[in-house]
Design an enzyme around this catalytic site. Structure first.
Site, PDB file in Angstrom:
ATOM      1  N   GLU A  50      25.177  21.332  36.102  1.00 13.56           N
ATOM      2  CA  GLU A  50      25.447  20.921  34.726  1.00 13.56           C
ATOM      3  C   GLU A  50      24.861  21.903  33.716  1.00 13.56           C
ATOM      4  OE1 GLU A  50      21.582  18.872  36.002  1.00 13.56           O
ATOM      5  OE2 GLU A  50      23.455  19.565  36.902  1.00 13.56           O
ATOM      6  N   ASP A  78      21.762  22.556  29.112  1.00 14.20           N
ATOM      7  CA  ASP A  78      21.748  21.695  30.290  1.00 14.20           C
ATOM      8  C   ASP A  78      22.063  20.257  29.849  1.00 14.20           C
ATOM      9  OD1 ASP A  78      20.747  21.829  33.300  1.00 14.20           O
ATOM     10  OD2 ASP A  78      20.017  19.945  32.456  1.00 14.20           O
ATOM     11  N   ILE A  79      22.999  19.605  30.539  1.00 10.24           N
ATOM     12  CA  ILE A  79      23.336  18.216  30.201  1.00 10.24           C
ATOM     13  C   ILE A  79      22.169  17.314  30.594  1.00 10.24           C
ATOM     14  CG2 ILE A  79      24.949  16.315  30.592  1.00 10.24           C
ATOM     15  CD1 ILE A  79      27.086  18.366  31.251  1.00 10.24           C
TER      16      ILE A  79
END
Length: 273
Positions: free
Chosen positions: A178, A135-136
């Protein structure tokens, strides 16, 4: 005899998948040749039968010449042209279907597989495998500060780095927003975890250029091991809990869940790979 002839003709006219236009033409020529031979044989047989019963209104030699000159080329041309016309249509439909299937399994922004395609591939794999969920970090801040267009480009560039680092022996997908997921059955859990950590480090040390902006992003991840009979939902649940642990411990790190029961999480931050 009639039934055998009919079945043979049907087999010749059955259409399969065609790899290219050349494949269509090659098959059409071959089918046209066989159909023209069959038509010629039937024509000769009909003339001989008429001659045998005395019903042929002209000389047999003339009939055989006419049958030989006219039947094969006319039959060959008509059958070949018809087969090519239908074959090209089938080829184009096959290409369109393949493209639609590709689009239905691909996330258009990142170019990776989508969630559905990853889930199918994961559940169809009957080997022990490892799942990584990435996950960003603080992605909402990127969107709020630089706009959603920049955010989309960041997602695309992070996806490219994931594909480059993990794609050769893994299946990579963007599963929403994301968030990305990667799984592999071609390496053991420890090797997969190390590769995931190297990918995280590569992303964190790469400056992403978007237009005239240069951004730095980091990712957090959770890694889980799945036994052959375990499905995506169960493995994802444990990987997602590991991801949550990585985020609560400071982000920009991975956490592992290597036990099939209660997660046993630990950080792979810094040099502790």
């Amino acid at each position: 005899m009639v039934r055998l002839t009919r079945d043979w003709v049907i087999r010749q006219l059955l259409f399969a998948e065609f790899d290219s236009y050349r494949d269509v033409v090659r098959k059409a020529v071959w089918v046209g040749f066989k159909v023209s031979v069959l038509a010629y044989a039937l024509n000769l047989g009909a003339h001989l039968l008429l001659y045998w019963f005395g019903l042929l209104p002209y000389a047999l030699s003339s009939a055989l010449i006419i049958a030989t000159v006219l039947t094969p080329p006319i039959t060959f041309i008509l059958s070949t042209v018809a087969y090519v016309a239908v074959g090209l249509a089938i080829h184009d439909l096959g290409v369109s279907r393949a493209e639609l299937e590709h689009l239905s399994r691909t996330d258009m922004l990142s170019g990776l597989l989508n969630r559905r395609a990853l889930l199918e591939a994961f559940d169809q794999c009957n080997q022990e495998k490892s799942l990584l969920v990435l996950d960003i970090d603080h992605f909402k801040l990127v969107n709020d500060t630089h706009g959603h267009l920049v955010g989309d480009q960041v997602i695309a560039k992070v996806a490219a780095m994931i594909r480059t680092a993990l794609g050769e022996r893994c299946i990579c997908a963007r599963i929403g927003g994301e968030e990305f997921a990667v799984f592999s059955s071609d390496m053991n859990f420890a090797e997969f975890a190390v590769l995931g950590e190297l990918t995280r480090r590569r992303i964190s040390t790469t400056r992403i250029r978007v237009g005239n902006k240069v951004l730095s992003v980091t990712v957090s991840g959770g890694v889980a091991r799945a036994l052959p009979e375990q499905k995506f939902g169960e493995a994802f649940s444990r990987a997602d809990r590991a991801l949550y642990a990585a985020k609560t411990r400071g982000r920009d790190r991975l956490a592992l869940c290597y036990d099939t029961g209660k997660p046993d999480l630990f950080s792979l931050k810094s040099n502790a790979v």
